[in-house]
Scaffold this motif. Structure first.
Motif, PDB file in Angstrom:
ATOM      1  N   PRO A  44      -0.693  -1.676  -5.925  1.00 55.77           N
ATOM      2  CA  PRO A  44       0.561  -1.122  -5.976  1.00 55.77           C
ATOM      3  C   PRO A  44       1.286  -0.615  -7.309  1.00 55.77           C
ATOM      4  CG  PRO A  44       0.263  -3.250  -4.597  1.00 55.77           C
ATOM      5  CD  PRO A  44      -0.910  -3.100  -5.482  1.00 55.77           C
ATOM      6  N   ASP A  71      -9.041  -0.531  -4.158  1.00 52.50           N
ATOM      7  CA  ASP A  71      -8.617  -0.556  -2.770  1.00 52.50           C
ATOM      8  C   ASP A  71      -8.138   0.907  -2.235  1.00 52.50           C
ATOM      9  OD1 ASP A  71      -7.741  -1.152   0.025  1.00 52.50           O
ATOM     10  OD2 ASP A  71      -6.426  -2.476  -0.922  1.00 52.50           O
ATOM     11  N   SER A  73      -7.813   2.065   0.655  1.00 51.69           N
ATOM     12  CA  SER A  73      -7.148   2.322   1.713  1.00 51.69           C
ATOM     13  C   SER A  73      -5.551   2.013   1.491  1.00 51.69           C
ATOM     14  CB  SER A  73      -7.364   1.108   2.660  1.00 51.69           C
ATOM     15  OG  SER A  73      -6.863  -0.132   2.294  1.00 51.69           O
ATOM     16  N   LYS A  74      -5.167   1.845   0.259  1.00 51.46           N
ATOM     17  CA  LYS A  74      -3.851   1.882  -0.177  1.00 51.46           C
ATOM     18  C   LYS A  74      -3.438   3.141  -0.750  1.00 51.46           C
ATOM     19  CE  LYS A  74      -2.647  -2.897  -0.187  1.00 51.46           C
ATOM     20  NZ  LYS A  74      -3.924  -3.779   0.148  1.00 51.46           N
ATOM     21  N   THR A  75      -4.299   4.157  -1.066  1.00 51.42           N
ATOM     22  CA  THR A  75      -4.084   5.259  -1.903  1.00 51.42           C
ATOM     23  C   THR A  75      -3.596   6.527  -1.093  1.00 51.42           C
ATOM     24  OG1 THR A  75      -6.362   5.867  -1.971  1.00 51.42           O
ATOM     25  CG2 THR A  75      -5.555   4.396  -3.628  1.00 51.42           C
TER      26      THR A  75
END
Length: 182
Positions: A44, A71, A73-75
């Motif tokens: 984050p 990660d 999936s968070k981008t």
């Protein structure tokens, strides 16, 4: 900062603080150290740095690369923001790094980038699309393409995506084969 690597995940809060300090070298080194930690908890803060239009491009690009490695999936949100950046280097990084994010949210972003004013951004976007989707398009001469050509080709990708998006499954990533003994 490198001494904090041995702390592992608990060291993340200490390494996130330098991301807002003056001096790009400090911020870049903090990102590098977070990369060595391999701690997804840092993503984050890295995404915030990647999206910051007041940050220098080199730091923003590195923050996105490390976020994706930690990660992916968070981008997509960061990729979306960076795809609209006035700096073509930032847009190109977003297009290139998207190939490592197996998330349907990046497909429309990449399709929009095909018509980018900067040809190298468009080339990176279409190459990432091919890698992610393996969708075979009609042959187009991307190396000599104009903005008008790319706008037209964007339409072809949009048509394909509108048909495929509900049922699309990412193909298995291609693995590099080991060199065969000679």
């Amino acid at each position: 900062m490198g001494d904090l690597v041995h702390l592992g995940e608990p060291g993340v809060p200490l390494l996130v603080k330098p991301l807002t300090m003056p001096g790009p070298r400090i911020r870049y080194n903090a990102i590098e150290t977070l990369s060595m930690l391999k701690a997804p908890a840092a993503v984050p803060a890295l995404i915030t740095t990647a999206k910051d239009p007041n940050e220098i491009p080199r730091v923003r690009e590195h923050a996105l690369r490390v976020s994706i490695r930690l990660d992916p999936s968070k981008t997509p949100e960061a990729i979306q923001a960076m795809s609209k950046d006035p700096n073509s280097s930032i847009r190109k990084t977003a297009a290139f790094e998207s190939r490592y994010v197996r998330d349907k949210a990046v497909i429309p972003v990449l399709i929009d980038m095909i018509a980018d004013d900067e040809r190298f951004v468009a080339l990176s976007a279409v190459q990432s699309l091919w890698i992610l989707t393996r969708h075979e398009t009609e042959f187009h001469d991307w190396d000599t393409s104009t903005k008008q050509d790319r706008v037209q080709w964007t339409g072809e990708w949009i048509d394909w995506w509108n048909i495929e998006k509900d049922t699309f499954q990412f193909p298995e990533p291609r693995r590099r084969s080991a060199p065969q003994p000679g």
